[in-house]
Structures are given as C-alpha cells and as structure tokens.
Design a protein around this motif. Structure first.
Motif, mmCIF file in Angstrom:
data_model
loop_
_atom_site.group_PDB
_atom_site.id
_atom_site.type_symbol
_atom_site.label_atom_id
_atom_site.label_comp_id
_atom_site.label_asym_id
_atom_site.label_seq_id
_atom_site.Cartn_x
_atom_site.Cartn_y
_atom_site.Cartn_z
ATOM 1 N N LYS A 1 -8.965 -18.992 40.390
ATOM 2 C CA LYS A 1 -10.091 -18.880 41.319
ATOM 3 C C LYS A 1 -11.219 -18.062 40.696
ATOM 4 C CE LYS A 1 -7.647 -19.332 45.696
ATOM 5 N NZ LYS A 1 -7.274 -18.676 46.965
ATOM 6 N N GLN A 2 -10.848 -16.994 39.995
ATOM 7 C CA GLN A 2 -11.847 -16.155 39.345
ATOM 8 C C GLN A 2 -12.621 -16.968 38.301
ATOM 9 O OE1 GLN A 2 -10.267 -12.977 36.968
ATOM 10 N NE2 GLN A 2 -12.241 -11.981 36.743
ATOM 11 N N LEU A 3 -11.925 -17.783 37.522
ATOM 12 C CA LEU A 3 -12.595 -18.620 36.525
ATOM 13 C C LEU A 3 -13.539 -19.617 37.195
ATOM 14 C CD1 LEU A 3 -9.809 -19.315 33.904
ATOM 15 C CD2 LEU A 3 -12.032 -18.312 33.464
ATOM 16 N N PHE A 4 -13.113 -20.177 38.320
ATOM 17 C CA PHE A 4 -13.972 -21.104 39.056
ATOM 18 C C PHE A 4 -15.267 -20.407 39.473
ATOM 19 C CE2 PHE A 4 -15.456 -22.659 43.164
ATOM 20 C CZ PHE A 4 -15.784 -23.963 42.831
ATOM 21 N N HIS A 5 -15.144 -19.215 40.029
ATOM 22 C CA HIS A 5 -16.321 -18.482 40.475
ATOM 23 C C HIS A 5 -17.217 -18.077 39.299
ATOM 24 C CE1 HIS A 5 -15.304 -18.417 44.677
ATOM 25 N NE2 HIS A 5 -14.083 -17.984 44.392
ATOM 26 N N LEU A 6 -16.613 -17.743 38.187
ATOM 27 C CA LEU A 6 -17.404 -17.411 37.004
ATOM 28 C C LEU A 6 -18.185 -18.625 36.509
ATOM 29 C CD1 LEU A 6 -14.923 -15.136 35.026
ATOM 30 C CD2 LEU A 6 -17.072 -14.430 36.088
ATOM 31 N N ARG A 7 -17.537 -19.794 36.519
ATOM 32 C CA ARG A 7 -18.237 -21.021 36.111
ATOM 33 C C ARG A 7 -19.379 -21.340 37.070
ATOM 34 N NH1 ARG A 7 -12.954 -22.861 34.969
ATOM 35 N NH2 ARG A 7 -12.902 -23.958 36.955
ATOM 36 N N LEU A 8 -19.139 -21.111 38.350
ATOM 37 C CA LEU A 8 -20.174 -21.347 39.351
ATOM 38 C C LEU A 8 -21.362 -20.405 39.127
ATOM 39 C CD1 LEU A 8 -20.788 -23.007 41.905
ATOM 40 C CD2 LEU A 8 -19.812 -21.137 43.227
ATOM 41 N N LYS B 1 -22.193 -19.047 36.314
ATOM 42 C CA LYS B 1 -22.856 -19.431 35.067
ATOM 43 C C LYS B 1 -23.785 -20.619 35.309
ATOM 44 C CE LYS B 1 -21.959 -20.792 30.321
ATOM 45 N NZ LYS B 1 -20.938 -21.187 29.343
ATOM 46 N N ALA B 2 -23.329 -21.573 36.113
ATOM 47 C CA ALA B 2 -24.133 -22.762 36.381
ATOM 48 C C ALA B 2 -25.393 -22.425 37.172
ATOM 49 C CB ALA B 2 -23.307 -23.793 37.142
ATOM 50 N N THR B 3 -25.311 -21.413 38.018
ATOM 51 C CA THR B 3 -26.471 -21.019 38.816
ATOM 52 C C THR B 3 -27.243 -19.862 38.175
ATOM 53 O OG1 THR B 3 -25.100 -19.553 40.169
ATOM 54 C CG2 THR B 3 -25.436 -21.799 40.972
ATOM 55 N N ARG B 4 -26.885 -19.544 36.957
ATOM 56 C CA ARG B 4 -27.545 -18.497 36.168
ATOM 57 C C ARG B 4 -27.509 -17.130 36.839
ATOM 58 N NH1 ARG B 4 -31.676 -21.035 32.284
ATOM 59 N NH2 ARG B 4 -31.069 -23.192 32.376
ATOM 60 N N GLN B 5 -26.384 -16.839 37.494
ATOM 61 C CA GLN B 5 -26.216 -15.536 38.140
ATOM 62 C C GLN B 5 -25.176 -14.685 37.418
ATOM 63 O OE1 GLN B 5 -25.137 -16.500 42.122
ATOM 64 N NE2 GLN B 5 -27.200 -17.125 42.694
ATOM 65 N N LEU B 6 -24.632 -15.182 36.334
ATOM 66 C CA LEU B 6 -23.578 -14.472 35.607
ATOM 67 C C LEU B 6 -24.169 -13.287 34.853
ATOM 68 C CD1 LEU B 6 -20.563 -14.508 34.897
ATOM 69 C CD2 LEU B 6 -21.140 -15.896 32.924
ATOM 70 N N GLU B 7 -23.660 -12.097 35.142
ATOM 71 C CA GLU B 7 -24.164 -10.892 34.507
ATOM 72 C C GLU B 7 -23.284 -10.420 33.359
ATOM 73 O OE1 GLU B 7 -24.811 -7.879 37.409
ATOM 74 O OE2 GLU B 7 -26.060 -9.159 38.664
ATOM 75 N N LYS B 8 -21.989 -10.718 33.443
ATOM 76 C CA LYS B 8 -21.053 -10.230 32.435
ATOM 77 C C LYS B 8 -20.286 -11.409 31.822
ATOM 78 C CE LYS B 8 -20.441 -5.942 34.971
ATOM 79 N NZ LYS B 8 -19.485 -5.085 35.674
ATOM 80 N N PHE C 1 -15.382 -14.148 31.108
ATOM 81 C CA PHE C 1 -14.763 -15.439 30.807
ATOM 82 C C PHE C 1 -13.599 -15.258 29.838
ATOM 83 C CE2 PHE C 1 -18.539 -17.845 32.217
ATOM 84 C CZ PHE C 1 -17.893 -18.822 32.930
ATOM 85 N N ARG C 2 -13.862 -14.523 28.782
ATOM 86 C CA ARG C 2 -12.835 -14.323 27.758
ATOM 87 C C ARG C 2 -11.633 -13.594 28.345
ATOM 88 N NH1 ARG C 2 -13.049 -10.797 22.201
ATOM 89 N NH2 ARG C 2 -11.064 -11.540 21.432
ATOM 90 N N HIS C 3 -11.877 -12.566 29.118
ATOM 91 C CA HIS C 3 -10.786 -11.798 29.714
ATOM 92 C C HIS C 3 -9.964 -12.652 30.682
ATOM 93 C CE1 HIS C 3 -11.806 -7.830 28.115
ATOM 94 N NE2 HIS C 3 -13.068 -8.174 28.260
ATOM 95 N N ALA C 4 -10.645 -13.450 31.499
ATOM 96 C CA ALA C 4 -9.945 -14.282 32.477
ATOM 97 C C ALA C 4 -9.128 -15.370 31.781
ATOM 98 C CB ALA C 4 -10.937 -14.890 33.451
ATOM 99 N N ARG C 5 -9.708 -16.004 30.776
ATOM 100 C CA ARG C 5 -8.969 -17.049 30.055
ATOM 101 C C ARG C 5 -7.775 -16.458 29.317
ATOM 102 N NH1 ARG C 5 -14.095 -18.897 28.065
ATOM 103 N NH2 ARG C 5 -13.422 -18.161 26.037
ATOM 104 N N HIS C 6 -7.958 -15.284 28.749
ATOM 105 C CA HIS C 6 -6.879 -14.598 28.036
ATOM 106 C C HIS C 6 -5.747 -14.254 29.006
ATOM 107 C CE1 HIS C 6 -5.257 -12.105 24.765
ATOM 108 N NE2 HIS C 6 -4.960 -11.210 25.699
#
Length: 75
Positions: A26-33, A35-42, A46-51
């Motif tokens: 779920k966290q990865l989904f929200h991070l992708r969302l 990123k797509a809306t250009r609201q990603l600050e950190k 992504f790397r931490h969640a995928r790891h």
C-alpha cells in the motif's frame, strides 16, 4: 534513515509478516501516486519500501519452502 534489517523481518510471526507485506504494498502504491502527481518529497522512500518488500517476501518464501520440505520428509 538506514535500510531495514532482514533480521527484523525474520522475528515477525506469520500473521504479522502478511500484514507487513500488505502495508508495504500500500505504501508503494501511495508513493507511486504521489510521484505521478508530482507531490513526492522524499524519493528515497521508494528504495526503502522496495527493499523492505523484498526482504518480507524472501522471509515468507523461506518459511513456505521449509514447511513444504517438512511435509515431504514426513511422507
């Protein structure tokens, strides 16, 4: 923030492991969302969640493999 350790994942119970996998997905989904809306600050999140997801899935598959080998040995 350092990457999570796999020893932490191995200490989880099977139920907690499944819950954690779902939470990370779920966290990865929200991070992708974000990123797509250009609201990603950190973007490092992504790397931490995928790891973390890879670690959790590895532990889950290790447990499944060990359980299947135990049932085969009983036969």
């Amino acid at each position: 923030m350092p990457l999570p350790k796999i020893s932490e994942a191995r200490e989880l119970s099977d139920e907690k492991l499944s819950e954690e996998i779902l939470a990370v997905k779920k966290q990865l989904f929200h991070l992708r969302l974000q990123k797509a809306t250009r609201q990603l600050e950190k973007p490092h999140q992504f790397r931490h969640a995928r790891h973390r997801l890879a670690q959790l899935l590895t532990v889950e598959s290790e447990r499944k493999r060990a359980a299947s080998q135990a049932t085969e040995e009983k036969k």
